[in-house]
Scaffold this active site. Structure first.
Site, mmCIF file in Angstrom:
data_model
loop_
_atom_site.group_PDB
_atom_site.id
_atom_site.type_symbol
_atom_site.label_atom_id
_atom_site.label_comp_id
_atom_site.label_asym_id
_atom_site.label_seq_id
_atom_site.Cartn_x
_atom_site.Cartn_y
_atom_site.Cartn_z
ATOM 1 N N SER A 165 0.849 -1.185 0.000
ATOM 2 C CA SER A 165 0.000 0.000 0.000
ATOM 3 C C SER A 165 0.894 1.247 0.000
ATOM 4 O O SER A 165 1.672 1.426 -0.925
ATOM 5 C CB SER A 165 -0.955 -0.029 1.191
ATOM 6 O OG SER A 165 -2.046 0.819 0.987
ATOM 7 N N ASP A 211 -8.546 -5.302 -6.475
ATOM 8 C CA ASP A 211 -8.368 -4.290 -5.437
ATOM 9 C C ASP A 211 -9.273 -3.092 -5.728
ATOM 10 O O ASP A 211 -9.169 -2.468 -6.790
ATOM 11 C CB ASP A 211 -6.894 -3.852 -5.413
ATOM 12 C CG ASP A 211 -6.510 -3.090 -4.156
ATOM 13 O OD1 ASP A 211 -7.391 -2.460 -3.551
ATOM 14 O OD2 ASP A 211 -5.320 -3.141 -3.792
ATOM 15 N N HIS A 263 -7.282 -5.642 -1.717
ATOM 16 C CA HIS A 263 -6.160 -4.998 -1.029
ATOM 17 C C HIS A 263 -5.642 -5.878 0.109
ATOM 18 O O HIS A 263 -4.526 -5.712 0.567
ATOM 19 C CB HIS A 263 -6.607 -3.635 -0.482
ATOM 20 C CG HIS A 263 -5.484 -2.661 -0.278
ATOM 21 N ND1 HIS A 263 -4.652 -2.269 -1.296
ATOM 22 C CD2 HIS A 263 -5.044 -2.000 0.824
ATOM 23 C CE1 HIS A 263 -3.768 -1.397 -0.837
ATOM 24 N NE2 HIS A 263 -3.983 -1.232 0.451
#
Length: 734
Positions: free
Chosen positions: A602, A679, A711
């Protein structure tokens, strides 16, 4: 990017041109010789089987909690009896489903993704205010459990319920279905629609994307204290850009559209309505929505008015409003301003039981501070001072003016603290390095979730006088080793760092280095936590020194430290990783700075890619998991908070974009990109954009798409294979 996976990737390597042409792979025999990776994956990082979702019953006689089996993600509901210390299984998903498969609506899947919930079975439950009933959702349906008799009643709702909740009197249950708010009378078991006209584009009672992902507001409706009215949001996404996710493995299924607001573009238009639960006209709350478009927080307490916190788009100013439910008119209680940005804490304002005032959170004096204010918003005094390290509120007991909070001045640790009458904080502790406590309404009982560098998480039940009642039982598999971790502060800035050495470490021998990075706002990675270093130890044991660093821009070291990233994600974030690494090497000569890799997920994925693009002189190899590539493609509320609205600060986006560095005519480190194709937080096209830019610039790199994953990566087999692939990358390139 709230509560991002902090340490999701981290690996290691060794490089030669021959190895690059012939990749290292692990045979089935080799995999079976190293059982840790399989255990780590199947036990969800050795967290399955540990108590979670812990709540103290209102009568303080029992502790309710959820728990899975050691290698399962299906949660069951339990009760721990405070008097006897015995634990009883209350309800299992199997007993309700009776062999049927659990199903989730797309809305429920999206909500769990925003909340980072990967478990199945019972993922949440509600307790009525009198403690006599439990509300348990499962597979889109709702069940009420009578605690005295154990009787389970299925509520006769339509399918696909979302965000269920008891009314304050416990006689009704509310939920969202078909884009509207519904309620059901528990005794009569009869459903009624409360709001009308909700659609996918103009939903009622559901928190919009940025509220869930970035504000920490997961609900879109609130009961009145007398259970006669409901306040709810209408989120109009008509003008919000729609992004489509297609399962590329199954193109025949078509795509799924999401309303995703990108920086500088239209947000959802959110307004707050109040309607009788029996149906009727909606009264709309009135405020200057053009100036304050974000509805950040709503509360409707027994002791105070319907209260709303609204923010301007830049998040530099917010107003706390008291709303009259009869007319919709609002009056200002206070205004907060910050030249950089304002952080949200959803528990505030916390109204006192008698309505004489409320607790308020501010950082205007340089750190997190809790104030007591009068009902009109006037300041009374500070309860928790800016240097105390406040992180979350555990309880405020008005009758004896006692506040409990979690946190502390050391960012690598956390404890439960007690503040009496605004005095100095007193530590309430069970002796572990990282503790977070919850406190019963009267203060007579506390539940302490604790862990340390040599202990996995456990949950202890403690009385208000400090005596231990017992420990909630765990059935978790314990890790096969205790990580070899040391932590220290280095350099002029006193950066917090952690270092994991191989268990067979030989002093004086140079080893390649892996930096496990997050590096951005909202999250730190240097914790006194055994659980946080298990994978780091596995990597280190293969011949590496594993380092974590918290630089400027991360929280828990004051407002100025955190706000150093304003207007630029690519500057001090990366400079501090380099400076801290070099400072650490002066104290640990075994760190081979000629062989440094970096890994993250991330924002950490962004940092890893940035490191090998911008500072290949330091970072020779990187693994970037789900990286934000161009910040113009992330969401409004997070990105504009730090970089500003792009029309006003285009240069901030230009220098923070990975594409800027991908196009430069300069060498780069060896990069492996990993990304889930489904995602819906950091979309897969981020990684594709970077891969395309690197390809066109003639810069070789590797790409690993995780088919159908979001994610989060909860699939044990994918987790196992992912770590094998990343280790292969580092071994070939360091």
């Amino acid at each position: 990017m709230r509560h991002v996976l902090t340490a999701a990737l981290l690996l290691a390597s060794a490089s030669s041109s021959a190895q690059e042409q012939k990749p290292l792979t692990m045979s089935k025999t080799q995999r079976s010789q190293d059982p840790f990776l399989r255990q780590f994956s199947e036990t969800r990082r050795f967290m399955s089987g540990r108590p979670g979702g812990v709540r103290i019953s209102p009568d303080e006689k029992s502790i309710l909690f959820l728990r899975t089996q050691p290698t399962s993600n299906v949660q069951t509901l339990y009760a721990f009896d405070v008097e006897s210390g015995q634990t009883q299984e209350l309800l299992t998903p199997e007993a309700i489903l009776k062999g049927a498969e659990e199903t989730l609506t797309p809305e429920e899947k999206a909500r769990r993704e925003r909340m980072r919930v990967s478990a199945r079975g019972f993922t949440s439950y509600q307790v009525s205010e009198d403690g006599n009933r439990l509300l348990v959702p499962l597979s889109g349906r709702l069940y009420v459990v009578d605690r005295a008799s154990g009787k389970v009643t299925e509520l006769k709702t339509g399918p696909g319920t979302l965000d269920p909740r008891f009314s304050p009197d416990g006689k009704q249950v509310s939920y969202v279905r078909e884009h509207d708010v519904y309620r059901i009378d528990v005794a009569a078991n009869r459903e009624q629609r409360v709001t009308k006209g909700g659609t996918e584009a103009k939903s009622h009672g559901v928190a919009e994307f940025v509220a869930q992902e970035e504000m920490g507001r997961f609900t879109g409706y609130w009961w009145s204290p007398d259970a006669k009215s409901i306040a709810y949001t209408e989120a109009d996404t008509t003008e919000v850009e729609k992004l489509t996710i297609v399962d590329v493995m199954h193109p025949e299924r078509g795509g799924e559209d999401f309303a995703y607001p990108r920086p500088g573009k239209a947000n959802a238009k959110v307004r707050l309505g109040i309607t009788p639960v029996t149906g009727g006209k909606t009264v709309w709350a009135q405020w200057d929505a053009a100036k304050y478009p974000y509805l950040a927080t709503v509360t409707w307490p027994k002791g105070g008015p319907l209260t709303a916190l609204v923010q301007n788009r830049e998040q530099t100013e917010q107003k706390l409003l008291a709303v009259d439910p009869r007319t919709g008119k609002s009056r200002e209680l206070l205004t907060e301003q910050d030249a950089a940005w304002l952080n949200l804490e959803q528990v505030f304002p916390l109204w006192l039981e008698d309505g004489s005032g409320f607790l308020w959170y501010t950082e205007r004096n340089g750190g997190p501070e809790v104030e007591l204010r009068k009902a009109d918003g006037a300041l009374v005094r500070t309860l928790v001072k800016p240097d105390a390290g406040f992180r979350s509120l555990a309880r405020y007991i008005q009758k004896d003016d006692t506040l409990y909070f979690n946190g502390g001045p050391n960012p690598t640790q956390s404890h439960l603290w007690r503040v009496k009458a605004g005095g100095a904080p007193e530590k309430v502790t069970t002796g572990l390095d990282i503790e977070s406590g919850s406190v019963s309404k009267s203060g007579g009982l506390m539940v302490m979730n604790g862990q340390g560098l040599k202990s996995m998480p456990k949950v202890q039940v403690v009385r208000g006088d400090g005596t231990t009642v017992g420990e909630l039982p765990s059935v978790a598999k314990e890790p096969p080793y205790t990580p070899n971790v040391e932590q220290r502060q280095v350099g002029p800035e006193r950066f917090w760092t952690s270092l994991v050495r191989p268990r067979d470490f030989k002093p004086g021998k140079k080893l390649p280095v892996i930096v496990e990075v997050y590096g951005g706002p909202t999250t730190t990675v240097v914790h006194k936590s055994m659980a946080a270093h298990l994978m780091s130890q596995w990597v280190a044991d293969q011949g590496f020194l594993v380092v974590k660093i918290d630089g400027r821009g991360t929280p828990l070291r004051g407002a100025k430290w955190e706000r150093e990233v304003k207007g630029d994600f690519s500057g001090v974030t990366l400079e501090d990783q380099v400076a801290a690494l070099q400072a650490l090497a002066k104290e640990v000569p075994e760190l081979d700075l000629s062989r440094v890799g970096i890994s993250g997920w991330s924002f950490g994925g962004y940092m890893s890619a940035l490191a090998v693009l911008k500072r290949p002189d330091v970072f020779k190899a990187g693994v970037a998991g789900a990286p934000v590539v161009d910040w113009l493609d992330y969401d409004t509320h997070y990105t504009e908070r730090y970089l500003g609205v792009p029309q006003q600060s285009p240069e901030a986006y230009e220098k923070s974009s990975l594409l800027t560095y991908a196009k430069q005519d300069k060498p780069m480190g060896k990069l492996l990109l990993i990304h889930g194709t489904a995602d819906d937080n950091v979309y897969f096209f981020h990684t594709l954009k970077l891969s395309d830019a690197l390809f066109r610039a003639g810069k070789p790199h590797d790409l690993l798409p995780l088919s159908g994953l979001t994610h989060m990566v909860p699939d044990p087999l994918v987790t196992e294979r992912q770590w094998e692939r990343v280790m292969d990358h580092f071994k070939r390139n360091l």
